[in-house]
Scaffold this active site. Structure first.
Site, PDB file in Angstrom:
ATOM      1  N   LYS A   1       0.841  -1.212   0.000  1.00 27.88           N
ATOM      2  CA  LYS A   1       0.000   0.000   0.000  1.00 27.88           C
ATOM      3  C   LYS A   1       0.866   1.248   0.000  1.00 27.88           C
ATOM      4  O   LYS A   1       0.514   2.258  -0.617  1.00 27.88           O
ATOM      5  CB  LYS A   1      -0.940  -0.010   1.214  1.00 27.88           C
ATOM      6  CG  LYS A   1      -1.937  -1.169   1.158  1.00 27.88           C
ATOM      7  CD  LYS A   1      -3.353  -0.700   1.389  1.00 27.88           C
ATOM      8  CE  LYS A   1      -4.381  -1.750   1.002  1.00 27.88           C
ATOM      9  NZ  LYS A   1      -4.468  -2.877   1.959  1.00 27.88           N
TER      10      LYS A   1
ATOM     11  N   LYS B   1      -4.304 -13.706  -8.602  1.00 27.81           N
ATOM     12  CA  LYS B   1      -5.321 -13.517  -7.563  1.00 27.81           C
ATOM     13  C   LYS B   1      -6.467 -12.640  -8.044  1.00 27.81           C
ATOM     14  O   LYS B   1      -6.237 -11.599  -8.676  1.00 27.81           O
ATOM     15  CB  LYS B   1      -4.643 -12.861  -6.360  1.00 27.81           C
ATOM     16  CG  LYS B   1      -5.583 -12.583  -5.209  1.00 27.81           C
ATOM     17  CD  LYS B   1      -4.950 -11.790  -4.085  1.00 27.81           C
ATOM     18  CE  LYS B   1      -5.968 -11.402  -3.039  1.00 27.81           C
ATOM     19  NZ  LYS B   1      -6.222 -10.010  -2.866  1.00 27.81           N
TER      20      LYS B   1
ATOM     21  N   LYS C   1     -10.091  -6.734  -5.934  1.00 29.17           N
ATOM     22  CA  LYS C   1     -10.700  -5.475  -6.369  1.00 29.17           C
ATOM     23  C   LYS C   1      -9.692  -4.602  -7.100  1.00 29.17           C
ATOM     24  O   LYS C   1      -9.964  -4.072  -8.167  1.00 29.17           O
ATOM     25  CB  LYS C   1     -11.252  -4.715  -5.156  1.00 29.17           C
ATOM     26  CG  LYS C   1     -12.731  -4.941  -4.941  1.00 29.17           C
ATOM     27  CD  LYS C   1     -13.142  -4.522  -3.538  1.00 29.17           C
ATOM     28  CE  LYS C   1     -12.846  -5.617  -2.549  1.00 29.17           C
ATOM     29  NZ  LYS C   1     -13.254  -5.362  -1.173  1.00 29.17           N
TER      30      LYS C   1
HETATM   31  P1  ADP Z   1      -9.657  -7.452  -2.157  1.00 27.91           P
HETATM   32  O1  ADP Z   1      -8.329  -8.169  -2.334  1.00 27.91           O
HETATM   33  O2  ADP Z   1     -10.541  -7.634  -3.321  1.00 27.91           O
HETATM   34  O3  ADP Z   1      -9.495  -6.003  -1.744  1.00 27.91           O
HETATM   35  P2  ADP Z   1     -10.127  -7.949   0.628  1.00 27.91           P
HETATM   36  O4  ADP Z   1      -8.673  -7.705   0.849  1.00 27.91           O
HETATM   37  O5  ADP Z   1     -11.089  -6.928   1.107  1.00 27.91           O
HETATM   38  O6  ADP Z   1     -10.360  -8.190  -0.926  1.00 27.91           O
HETATM   39  O7  ADP Z   1     -10.477  -9.372   1.239  1.00 27.91           O
HETATM   40  C1  ADP Z   1     -11.564  -9.725   2.060  1.00 27.91           C
HETATM   41  C2  ADP Z   1     -11.477 -11.208   2.398  1.00 27.91           C
HETATM   42  O8  ADP Z   1     -11.550 -11.986   1.211  1.00 27.91           O
HETATM   43  C3  ADP Z   1     -10.172 -11.626   3.088  1.00 27.91           C
HETATM   44  O9  ADP Z   1     -10.453 -12.646   4.024  1.00 27.91           O
HETATM   45  C4  ADP Z   1      -9.337 -12.156   1.971  1.00 27.91           C
HETATM   46  O10 ADP Z   1      -8.395 -13.101   2.419  1.00 27.91           O
HETATM   47  C5  ADP Z   1     -10.390 -12.809   1.087  1.00 27.91           C
HETATM   48  N1  ADP Z   1      -9.973 -12.773  -0.313  1.00 27.91           N
HETATM   49  C6  ADP Z   1      -9.888 -11.689  -1.129  1.00 27.91           C
HETATM   50  N2  ADP Z   1      -9.490 -12.036  -2.359  1.00 27.91           N
HETATM   51  C7  ADP Z   1      -9.312 -13.388  -2.331  1.00 27.91           C
HETATM   52  C8  ADP Z   1      -8.921 -14.353  -3.320  1.00 27.91           C
HETATM   53  N3  ADP Z   1      -8.651 -14.010  -4.555  1.00 27.91           N
HETATM   54  N4  ADP Z   1      -8.854 -15.642  -2.924  1.00 27.91           N
HETATM   55  C9  ADP Z   1      -9.142 -16.022  -1.647  1.00 27.91           C
HETATM   56  N5  ADP Z   1      -9.534 -15.168  -0.696  1.00 27.91           N
HETATM   57  C10 ADP Z   1      -9.620 -13.861  -1.018  1.00 27.91           C
END
Ligand code: ADP
Ligand code: TRP
Length: 372
Positions: free
Chosen positions: A130, A237, A240
């Site tokens: 970040k 992965k 968002k």
């Molecule tokens: P993003 O990466 O889209 O910003 P977040 O960081 O808000 O998503 O993640 C929210 C939850 O979803 C966390 O528990 C995270 O580990 C899980 N998560 C997010 N993306 C994935 C993914 N591609 N595969 C598995 N778990 C995920």
């Protein structure tokens, strides 16, 4: 205990309601939920609700670290909440709340920060990512490459700032968890470093005050490994910020279009060739949404070079829709009922605050913040 624990027996005795183990998790309010969030987190939340004392929240304070538009943030909180409920979380079985409705968390965050080192926070992978984004620095080629980001942050003279909230993100997350004395924290693989820090802070607190007050929470997986849902763009992965997501709220047309546009390769040239990353990703998605027979059919077709990627994608879209369309309908229904959403979080905050106030009282007492 390892992070990749197998499902423990539900009859284990815990400190939660009816002697159950305590489960705590949350998702940041930064936009609609996608398949990564669903399989990495939300689906696990739902599957745990009968056997554990579960508390699930919407992390709006954590979302502030990346400066959302205030109006958007408020809408996002309601979106995530509706998505929790639409995916099947029952507000009677679980404590469902919004993080900022529990002010005890913010106070304990201040107290816990006294035991957290700036260096260890700066070395956290998510912070470095970040910080690079905030300063417009591209990520190093490999995870092990040291690009000296810590020095760049300290020496930074530009008007781009890496805010202190980003740095102390893991403290806030540790407090979310420890304030509930959680045993299990269902999250995706990318959150494991944060969980490791949570355990470290818990141990440090216990040893500093010579009291075995906090336990050491662990991730939770059904099966023996953490899930990482891949993207449709051939990348590792779904996320968002990667812009490669299938959202639970996507309508049929949008979803089909996204899947049909997924990155593939030129096709296998010889039998039993190694599967390339973009195709492996499609198989991984299939493993989550399709029947084992369907997956096997396409894997065999790849092995004997008869596979047609158009067919693979059509089938994948079909099987994803079977999962997401019913959820989408419920999201739209629940999201339009703000009165219901408000009732759910009011009740949730009341229950969460009861527990949080008790922990905060203990922590203040242990640290010596006492009434005269
Ligand atoms: P993003 O990466 O889209 O910003 P977040 O960081 O808000 O998503 O993640 C929210 C939850 O979803 C966390 O528990 C995270 O580990 C899980 N998560 C997010 N993306 C994935 C993914 N591609 N595969 C598995 N778990 C995920
Ligand atoms: N850091 C988590 C994420 O980015 C969200 C989160 C905040 C969380 N506090 C938590 C997850 C406590 C589990 C437990 O997804």
């Amino acid at each position: 205990m390892s992070d990749n624990n197998n499902t423990p027996a539900p009859e284990q005795t815990g400190k939660g309601k009816d002697g159950k183990k305590i489960v705590l998790s949350g998702i940041r309010a930064t936009g609609n939920l996608h398949l990564g969030n669903y399989y990495g987190a939300l689906n696990k939340f739902v599957r745990m609700q009968d056997d554990y004392d579960c508390r699930y929240f919407v992390a709006d304070l954590h979302a502030l670290t990346t400066h959302p538009d205030p109006k958007m943030l408020h809408e996002n909180v309601k979106d995530i909440l509706a998505e929790y409920l639409a995916a099947g979380l029952d507000p009677e079985k679980n404590t469902i709340y919004v993080q900022s409705d529990v002010p005890e968390i913010s106070e304990m965050y201040l107290l816990m920060n006294m035991h957290v080192g700036i260096g260890e926070l700066m070395r956290t992978a998510s912070f470095k990512d970040k910080a690079r984004k905030a300063l417009g620095i591209s990520a190093p080629e490999s995870d092990s490459d040291d690009d000296g980001i810590e020095k760049q942050i300290i020496g930074n003279q530009t008007n781009q700032r890496v805010n202190a909230g980003l740095l102390t993100y893991p403290t806030l997350m540790a407090v979310d968890i420890l304030i509930h004395h959680a045993d299990f924290v269902p999250v995706g693989k990318d959150q494991e470093q944060h969980l490791e820090l949570t355990r470290r802070f818990a141990r440090r607190f216990n040893s500093f005050y010579k009291t075995p007050y906090f336990g050491e929470p662990v991730n939770f997986n059904f099966g023996d490994h953490s899930i990482k849902v891949p993207g449709l763009d051939g990348s590792g992965k779904m996320g968002k910020s990667e812009g490669n997501c299938i959202y639970l709220i996507d309508d049929e047309k949008t979803l089909r279009k996204k899947v049909m546009r997924a990155v593939t390769d030129e096709g296998p040239k010889e039998p039993n060739q190694e599967v390339s990353e973009p195709i492996r990703n499609l198989f991984t998605l299939m493993e989550l949404v399709s029947t084992p027979d369907t997956l096997e059919h396409f894997k065999n077709a790849y092995a004997d070079c008869s596979i047609r990627y158009g067919d693979l994608k059509k089938q994948l879209a079909e099987d994803i829709l079977k999962v997401t369309l019913p959820i989408r309908e419920r999201i739209l229904d629940i999201r339009s009922n703000e009165e219901y959403l408000s009732r759910v979080v009011r009740q949730g905050a009341e229950r969460a605050r009861e527990v949080a106030a008790e922990t905060l009282r203990d922590v203040r007492q242990i640290m010596g913040i006492r009434k005269i």
